[in-house]
Each structure stands twice: as C-alpha cells, then as structure tokens.
Enzyme design. Sequence first.
Site, PDB file in Angstrom:
ATOM      1  CB  SER A  10      -0.327  28.803  27.341  1.00  9.76           C
ATOM      2  OG  SER A  10      -1.610  28.238  27.141  1.00  9.76           O
ATOM      3  N   GLY A  53      -5.744  26.104  26.604  1.00 15.96           N
ATOM      4  CA  GLY A  53      -4.592  25.425  26.010  1.00 15.96           C
ATOM      5  C   GLY A  53      -4.084  24.263  26.847  1.00 15.96           C
ATOM      6  CG  ASP A 108      -9.945  31.604  33.532  1.00 20.53           C
ATOM      7  OD1 ASP A 108     -10.619  32.649  33.453  1.00 20.53           O
ATOM      8  OD2 ASP A 108      -8.707  31.591  33.422  1.00 20.53           O
ATOM      9  CG  ASP A 120      -5.798  11.157  39.773  1.00 17.98           C
ATOM     10  OD1 ASP A 120      -5.548  10.365  40.691  1.00 17.98           O
ATOM     11  OD2 ASP A 120      -6.894  11.177  39.151  1.00 17.98           O
ATOM     12  CE  LYS A 159       2.678  32.817  34.456  1.00 16.94           C
ATOM     13  NZ  LYS A 159       2.739  31.927  33.295  1.00 16.94           N
TER      14      LYS A 159
END
Length: 332
Positions: free
Chosen positions: A174, A204, A220, A253, A288
């Site tokens: 990713s 990633g 996560d 930011d 997606k």
Amino acid sequence: MPRSILFSFASDSYRYAVREIREAFPGEHRFERLGAEVARLVDTAVPIGEFAAACDEGRIMFVRHLTVEVAGYPLDDLPTEPELATTLLEEVSARSVAVQTWVDGTGSSHHHLIVEALAGRGVTSTRSGQDVVVSGVVVGKQLLIGVNRLADSLSDWPGGRMRLARGDERVSRSEFKLEEAIATFGLVLPAGGKAVDLGASPGGWTRILRLHGQEVWSVDPGSLDPRLRRDRRIHHEATTAGRFFAANRVRFDVVVNDMRMDQLMSARMMLDAAAQLRRGGLAIVTLKGGGKNPLDGARRGIEVLREQYDVLHARQLHHNRNEITVVARKHE
C-alpha cells in the site's frame, strides 16, 4: 487542426474513461480501443491542455496518461532512424526531451530506436524530468509515437505506469499508492507537521508520512510493523477511528485514509476527520471501487467530501487497482 490523442487506463476501466470523456467534452467523438490499456480518441478538436486539465481536476478520473499521436508504424516495417528523426523533429523543438516507451502486452518497446533517432539530430534524451515527452507504445502489431508537454501528460512515467523500488524497508504494498499520489500531484507535506493515518496497520502509509517529515498518529486496532514501533514520532492508537476522534485533542495538518470500506463510508469517515484537521489541512483518501458502477460510486463519495473539503485531484493511479485516489483540502 484535429489530432488523435492516445490515452491509457486500467484494463477494466475503459468504459468509464470513455464515459467521462464524453461527459467532459460533449459532441461527436470516435474512440478506438487499441489494447488492454491504451486507446485512441480519433481526430479530435479537444485541445490536449483542456483534456489534461479535466483529468487533473478530477472530472476525468479513469485516464492515467495522455499524449498527442504523431506517427504509427507496423512492427514488421519500422522506419530507419533518419526517417523517424525527420518525423519527430517536425514536432519537437526542444534540444532535450524525455523518451518514455512501454508495451501493452509483450515484446520490445524499441526505446533505442527513438533515442538514437533523436541523438542523430542533436537532441539528447532522458527517461524523465523534461518539459517535453516523446512517448512510444507498442500495441498489437504497431509502434505508435506521441509527443506532449509533460504538464499535459498526467504522469512522468511511460503510460502512467509508475515503477517504484521494492526494498526490504517497505512495510506493505500500500505504500506505493501514497508515494505515487505525492509524486504525481506534486504534494508538499508541511515541515514538522502532524498527520493521522486511519486504518494504519501494518503501517505502510505511516512509514511514507514519516519519510516526509510528519509526526504520525497511526489509528488501527491491528498491530504496526515492529520497525515502526521503535520510532518515537509514531503514536500507535490501537482503537477504531470513531473512538479515537471522540477522545483526541490534537489538531492535524494531514489526514490519510486507505481503509477497506465503500466510497460513501470512507467519505463520511473523512467528514469526521475534518473536525480534527486544521483549516487548509491536506486530506488523501482512496475511494474503493467495489460494486457494478465504480464511476458513480466515486462521484457520490466526492460529493460527500465536498461538504468539508475542496477536492483538488481525483484519479485512478497505477497502483490503485479498483479505487480512486482523492486529494483534498479542508475548507478555509
């Protein structure tokens, strides 16, 4: 004078690209699909600069690369170097150009033929980084040649196929998506900025953000790669985005989101993130493309984003697979 424009796309996105072009430029158009990832807009009066602007602004999302066709040759009867040079020099006034060749299928790209033809007339060439791009694409049984300004080509890679090194330091595939977006759209992340990575595991995008000088909050429930856990400027928030937003007091930011959810859910998550983002803050999200109509799905997601953001770019990049990368800024 009408000229044909060659454009590239993901192999399963041709019909969406054609639909977008017709909607952006109403009128009679003739298209020829030449291969899995390349097609021709035949003898069009659409200016290449306007075509490129429509892609850059996100009105055309499923086109990856553009060039103005100047010549075509059967592979079994290729021109001599002087013949090709004569054709090219009618289109090229620069003394240094980028020569980018690619193959839609298998076989030789004949890169050397174009380079040596130009060199014979005193034109030097590199692979990238020039204001003028000479493109060569081998498709079917022909070599097609195009010439375009880099500014109107959408990508400084052959056919929009950005190639990135696969090193041991990489955390996940990713990474390529975020790296390509930053390079393609010329994004500059704020020096010493604070960024939040939604759906970060295994990290990633967090790693790429750190390479661009950001302090990162990686949100996560899943774990991060052990190499990232040693970085004191990476803060792993092992929770859901909703719970994180409810407790967070940091103003960011940059917010990025590569979560596996449909377009509307991702867009609505970005509205929640907007409350955590400074005015003018940068947002990067992949919408997606699941379902039967990824074009309309992406458009619905973008309309949701416009409630809190100015959408700057939206495009299906080389590393996207079935998704659209959207770059936006929070309303000032």
